[in-house]
Enzyme design. Sequence first.
Site, PDB file in Angstrom:
ATOM      1  N   HIS A   8      -7.655  -2.959   4.548  1.00  0.00           N
ATOM      2  CA  HIS A   8      -6.937  -1.691   4.723  1.00  0.00           C
ATOM      3  C   HIS A   8      -7.668  -0.961   3.500  1.00  0.00           C
ATOM      4  CE1 HIS A   8      -4.463   0.903   2.401  1.00  0.00           C
ATOM      5  NE2 HIS A   8      -3.706   1.320   3.349  1.00  0.00           N
ATOM      6  N   ASN A   9      -8.026  -1.451   2.498  1.00  0.00           N
ATOM      7  CA  ASN A   9      -8.656  -0.745   1.365  1.00  0.00           C
ATOM      8  C   ASN A   9     -10.067  -0.115   1.625  1.00  0.00           C
ATOM      9  OD1 ASN A   9      -6.156  -1.231   0.140  1.00  0.00           O
ATOM     10  ND2 ASN A   9      -7.122  -1.408  -1.806  1.00  0.00           N
TER      11      ASN A   9
ATOM     12  N   LYS B 124      -4.626  -6.502   3.578  1.00  0.00           N
ATOM     13  CA  LYS B 124      -4.615  -5.451   2.624  1.00  0.00           C
ATOM     14  C   LYS B 124      -6.204  -4.958   2.068  1.00  0.00           C
ATOM     15  CE  LYS B 124      -3.254  -2.169  -0.241  1.00  0.00           C
ATOM     16  NZ  LYS B 124      -3.264  -2.287  -1.743  1.00  0.00           N
TER      17      LYS B 124
ATOM     18  N   SER C 275       0.755  -1.364   0.039  1.00  0.00           N
ATOM     19  CA  SER C 275       0.035   0.057   0.207  1.00  0.00           C
ATOM     20  C   SER C 275       0.922   1.314  -0.077  1.00  0.00           C
ATOM     21  CB  SER C 275      -0.831   0.006   1.303  1.00  0.00           C
ATOM     22  OG  SER C 275      -1.582   1.279   1.291  1.00  0.00           O
TER      23      SER C 275
ATOM     24  N   GLU D 244     -10.041   2.378   4.116  1.00  0.00           N
ATOM     25  CA  GLU D 244      -9.664   3.522   3.069  1.00  0.00           C
ATOM     26  C   GLU D 244     -10.925   4.110   2.453  1.00  0.00           C
ATOM     27  OE1 GLU D 244      -6.341   2.876   0.522  1.00  0.00           O
ATOM     28  OE2 GLU D 244      -7.332   3.706  -1.283  1.00  0.00           O
TER      29      GLU D 244
HETATM   30  P1  NDP Z   1      -0.373  -0.864 -14.290  1.00  0.00           P
HETATM   31  O1  NDP Z   1      -1.497  -0.949 -15.130  1.00  0.00           O
HETATM   32  O2  NDP Z   1       0.123   0.393 -14.136  1.00  0.00           O
HETATM   33  O3  NDP Z   1       0.636  -1.971 -14.841  1.00  0.00           O
HETATM   34  C1  NDP Z   1       0.495  -3.171 -15.092  1.00  0.00           C
HETATM   35  C2  NDP Z   1       1.749  -3.992 -15.472  1.00  0.00           C
HETATM   36  O4  NDP Z   1       1.206  -5.493 -15.636  1.00  0.00           O
HETATM   37  C3  NDP Z   1       2.353  -3.597 -16.857  1.00  0.00           C
HETATM   38  O5  NDP Z   1       4.018  -3.898 -16.673  1.00  0.00           O
HETATM   39  C4  NDP Z   1       1.669  -4.632 -17.828  1.00  0.00           C
HETATM   40  O6  NDP Z   1       2.602  -5.047 -18.898  1.00  0.00           O
HETATM   41  C5  NDP Z   1       1.638  -5.820 -16.979  1.00  0.00           C
HETATM   42  N1  NDP Z   1       0.683  -6.641 -17.400  1.00  0.00           N
HETATM   43  C6  NDP Z   1      -0.749  -6.437 -17.467  1.00  0.00           C
HETATM   44  N2  NDP Z   1      -1.229  -7.659 -17.972  1.00  0.00           N
HETATM   45  C7  NDP Z   1      -0.462  -8.425 -18.009  1.00  0.00           C
HETATM   46  C8  NDP Z   1      -0.319  -9.948 -18.503  1.00  0.00           C
HETATM   47  N3  NDP Z   1      -1.441 -10.571 -18.680  1.00  0.00           N
HETATM   48  N4  NDP Z   1       0.688 -10.579 -18.431  1.00  0.00           N
HETATM   49  C9  NDP Z   1       2.044 -10.038 -18.166  1.00  0.00           C
HETATM   50  N5  NDP Z   1       1.903  -8.672 -17.675  1.00  0.00           N
HETATM   51  C10 NDP Z   1       0.883  -7.990 -17.669  1.00  0.00           C
HETATM   52  O7  NDP Z   1      -0.669  -1.303 -13.201  1.00  0.00           O
HETATM   53  P2  NDP Z   1      -0.310  -1.183 -11.524  1.00  0.00           P
HETATM   54  O8  NDP Z   1       1.371  -1.032 -11.365  1.00  0.00           O
HETATM   55  O9  NDP Z   1      -1.012   0.159 -10.823  1.00  0.00           O
HETATM   56  O10 NDP Z   1      -0.978  -2.290 -10.662  1.00  0.00           O
HETATM   57  C11 NDP Z   1      -0.127  -3.536 -10.346  1.00  0.00           C
HETATM   58  C12 NDP Z   1      -0.788  -4.232  -9.326  1.00  0.00           C
HETATM   59  O11 NDP Z   1      -0.529  -3.447  -8.174  1.00  0.00           O
HETATM   60  C13 NDP Z   1      -2.236  -4.309  -9.438  1.00  0.00           C
HETATM   61  O12 NDP Z   1      -2.705  -5.385  -8.883  1.00  0.00           O
HETATM   62  C14 NDP Z   1      -2.943  -3.303  -8.534  1.00  0.00           C
HETATM   63  O13 NDP Z   1      -4.268  -3.437  -8.030  1.00  0.00           O
HETATM   64  C15 NDP Z   1      -1.772  -3.067  -7.455  1.00  0.00           C
HETATM   65  N6  NDP Z   1      -1.552  -1.946  -6.854  1.00  0.00           N
HETATM   66  C16 NDP Z   1      -1.813  -0.959  -7.627  1.00  0.00           C
HETATM   67  C17 NDP Z   1      -1.709   0.424  -6.754  1.00  0.00           C
HETATM   68  C18 NDP Z   1      -1.783   1.667  -7.429  1.00  0.00           C
HETATM   69  O14 NDP Z   1      -1.769   2.679  -6.848  1.00  0.00           O
HETATM   70  N7  NDP Z   1      -1.755   1.829  -8.754  1.00  0.00           N
HETATM   71  C19 NDP Z   1      -1.611   0.431  -5.130  1.00  0.00           C
HETATM   72  C20 NDP Z   1      -1.390  -0.806  -4.500  1.00  0.00           C
HETATM   73  C21 NDP Z   1      -1.437  -2.100  -5.461  1.00  0.00           C
HETATM   74  P3  NDP Z   1       2.388  -4.186 -20.294  1.00  0.00           P
HETATM   75  O15 NDP Z   1       3.490  -2.883 -20.040  1.00  0.00           O
HETATM   76  O16 NDP Z   1       3.024  -5.054 -21.260  1.00  0.00           O
HETATM   77  O17 NDP Z   1       0.986  -3.755 -20.332  1.00  0.00           O
END
Ligand code: NDP
Length: 466
Positions: free
Chosen positions: A185-186, A182, A128, A189
């Site tokens: 937590h959400n 988590k 988080s 939130e």
């Molecule tokens: P993003 O959409 O920014 O990034 C997603 C990533 O996953 C990219 O690198 C993408 O690659 C990759 N991806 C998507 N689909 C696939 C797939 N089928 N196979 C392989 N790679 C894949 O997401 P976030 O970074 O925001 O979120 C990632 C995780 O973290 C999620 O579970 C989210 O819920 C969690 N999270 C997010 C927060 C936030 O504030 N954003 C906070 C806490 C947790 P490509 O570049 O090829 O598309």
Amino acid sequence: MSKSEIGLLGLGTMGAALALNIADNGFDIAVYNRTARVTQDFKATAGDLAPRITATETLEDFVASLKSPRAIILMVPAGEAVDQQIAALRPLLDDNDLIIDAGNANFHDTNRRAEAAGDKPFLGIGVSGGEEGARFGPSIMGGGNKASWDRVAHILTAISAKHDGTPCATWMGEQGAGHFVKAVHNGIEYADMQMIAEVYGILRDGMGLDNAAIAAVFDRWNTGPLASYLIEISARVAEAKDTDTGRPLLDIITDAAGQKGTGRWTAIEAQHLGAPVPAIEAAVAARNLSAARDLRQTGEDIFGGAPQALNGALTVDQLEQALIAGKIICYAQGFTMISGASEQFGWNLPLPEIAKVWRAGCIIRSVMLDDMATALSEDPDKNLMFASTFAGNLKATHGALRAVVAQAALHGLAVPALSSGLAYFDTMRTHRGTANMLQGQRDYFGRHGFERLDREGKGFHGPWAN
Ligand code: NDP
């Protein structure tokens, strides 16, 4: 070339920030992303940290670039993407290589994946703090096999937020325990944000304050018992100007909230557990209703807008007090749910440690969590509303919550989370409730039977039974 200590797959918002944080803390890291261009750009813009980062373009190279036994963090969207990546990685890995799902998985999925992994190490960790937290210190809630956690604990504690020097990274329990914590937590939130939004609505529509004045109110509250990241950023949001038009940004943001589902999971799971979190449910429902803008316009056309102007019926100080009461109530619900899950799933979740891990790095960090950690250390099973510090706070503030909810109702200002919190408070302070009527009804139409206050035993029926 020397091998990296840890790998990270998925260089999106969170993955990229987490990878830089890991490198920044002195660990060599290998990274891989489905879209190779993203990996190249990531390395190219890593600056001084680039020498610690090995960018790879195939899963084979990624795995080969890691020290054995390997540890790989997945930071991809929850759901299918996680299963796909586990399936793609496992054949390339040794049996003792560790996969860590650090996304926002539903804890049932984490339970399933942990079971499917069998003896192969697997962790589900909740992270988080958004992008900034991931880059400079998130709050980390670990779940899975404890020995696997211990293998990577030195990295996870190093990159985590610190509260007075204490790392905000803790192992919560087996299987999906980390992702469960988590999710709650959400959920908290959601409720915390919703209550702040409701008070913003009263300041705006009931009291006629402009955005700058509202920002000043939040800034003042942020020096008292409500001091928290969410109050702080609410002030920043309220004072922001749109860079294109120069207008107050809040006035042009559409009033329809998005959501990724973790609040909904919390509300649904609370129902399964029989550990209600009505303030969180109200917050989830409020987000859903916010999205129905056309429907709300229809309602306003039919019924007319509510009067809303309070004409001095409430003070800003009463709003602060109401928010203090609402916040205590919503956290009490969240921790009661965690306690219920701990018992039902046999997890032995460390409630005081959960309060401690939330004190820095995460979105719900606040000064109140210090007192909550202390209260839960004294008695983890006691509803927080009844712990002496918070009972004292509620005695002092519930009158203001009542006034705010009553005046909001009289003036047509919707405060679903605050009013739900008040109803929970009143329910929890009433020994003789009204469920005797429910039991009478249930027996009348379904012969469900009831218990009596004046006799031992179960399965009594009313005169209608014959
Ligand atoms: P993003 O959409 O920014 O990034 C997603 C990533 O996953 C990219 O690198 C993408 O690659 C990759 N991806 C998507 N689909 C696939 C797939 N089928 N196979 C392989 N790679 C894949 O997401 P976030 O970074 O925001 O979120 C990632 C995780 O973290 C999620 O579970 C989210 O819920 C969690 N999270 C997010 C927060 C936030 O504030 N954003 C906070 C806490 C947790 P490509 O570049 O090829 O598309």
